[in-house]
Design an enzyme around this catalytic site. Sequence first.
Site, short mmCIF file in Angstrom:
data_model
loop_
_atom_site.label_atom_id
_atom_site.label_comp_id
_atom_site.label_asym_id
_atom_site.label_seq_id
_atom_site.Cartn_x
_atom_site.Cartn_y
_atom_site.Cartn_z
CG HIS A 159 -17.29 -8.55 2.08
ND1 HIS A 159 -17.44 -9.81 1.55
CD2 HIS A 159 -16.28 -8.65 2.98
CE1 HIS A 159 -16.57 -10.63 2.11
NE2 HIS A 159 -15.84 -9.95 2.97
CG HIS A 160 -12.92 -8.24 0.48
ND1 HIS A 160 -12.24 -7.50 1.43
CD2 HIS A 160 -13.24 -9.42 1.09
CE1 HIS A 160 -12.13 -8.20 2.55
NE2 HIS A 160 -12.74 -9.36 2.38
CE LYS A 167 -11.21 -13.24 5.72
NZ LYS A 167 -10.94 -12.30 6.83
CG HIS A 174 -12.15 -14.52 1.24
ND1 HIS A 174 -11.19 -13.55 1.10
CD2 HIS A 174 -13.21 -13.92 1.82
CE1 HIS A 174 -11.65 -12.41 1.57
NE2 HIS A 174 -12.88 -12.61 2.01
CG ASP A 220 -15.30 -7.07 7.42
OD1 ASP A 220 -15.14 -7.65 8.51
OD2 ASP A 220 -14.70 -7.40 6.38
CG HIS A 255 -18.53 -10.50 6.45
ND1 HIS A 255 -19.15 -10.51 7.68
CD2 HIS A 255 -17.21 -10.30 6.70
CE1 HIS A 255 -18.25 -10.32 8.62
NE2 HIS A 255 -17.06 -10.19 8.05
CG ASP A 256 -14.62 -12.35 5.73
OD1 ASP A 256 -14.60 -12.14 4.49
OD2 ASP A 256 -14.09 -11.60 6.55
#
Length: 333
Positions: A251-252, A193, A218, A280, A189-190
Amino acid sequence: MSKKIPKELTYFLKLGDAVVIVDEDQFIIDVNQQYEISTGYKREFLIGLPVGCLKSSATPFVMYKSIESTLRNGKTWSGAMVNVNKSLEQRYSFITITPIEIKGIVYYVGVMRMAEQLLIEEVNQKQIDQKELFKLLALSSEMRDVDIAGHLLNVQKLSEKLLLSLFEDRTYNLSVEYINKIIQYSVLHDIGKSGIPESILYKTGTLTIHERKIMEMHPLIGIDVLNKISDEMNNKLFEDIEIARNIIKSHHENWDGSGYPMGLKGEEIPFEARVISIVDVYDALVSSRAYKKSWTKEEALSYLKEQKGIKFDPNLVEVFIEKVIGENSITLK
């Protein structure tokens, strides 16, 4: 005499792909067994050698200059290289090198994925433990955070619990195959970053408007990373890359449309992204980091309840709290 590496870095030596750890003076301080196999050199021979001795004339000099410049600026470098092993055989690989600072000392962790380990016949492809492979890819992108391995594992475990509860409920008519893919891809998911400066990523205070805009990039950076990985691996790694894209990109996003990067609202947000968003945030809240203190379980649950219908899908929050957090079988911080 070999140096003792920090315990925070020993996890990477347990990964299934080739790993080399280099000190701030550019000397090799440890490698794992897969690195020995990939290069043909024994660990005892490699430790203490300058990492420059492994350079290959098959790789353009300008690429090595790019690596040095990127690492000097404290950023992660990723790219494809032609390597030459002890037997002078040329081998194609995808390499990620990440600088990690521990107690004021900078170490460099290189993770090398050989092409033949991934671009293999379909029958052998099924023998790969894909959960571990996706975790490796996530670690390669987020290695600056020495606590990331624990977070990724927690996200997977909590996602699995939530999805199985939803599967049993039958409200969403989820298939086992779909659930498994969400669980596998959840650790990615990240990955975007990796493109965010540490000064912003780990800032303890409030981000400025400019810093916030950079941070909100990101998910889109993550899509670029995902596409690059998929292209490098000849599209054989992901059985359903669209699910991975949805998780990374969305997801954000917030239920009320106030999230990023697209400002999606309600059920416009892909289901898999709504699931990972809750898990998360919960684990991030109850986890301590060098740049933040952990919240109590009660504080984190209170936040989730407050954000129902604002940040999070209201029904999914209710199921998460009742069926996942409410189960005594789950160990929580």
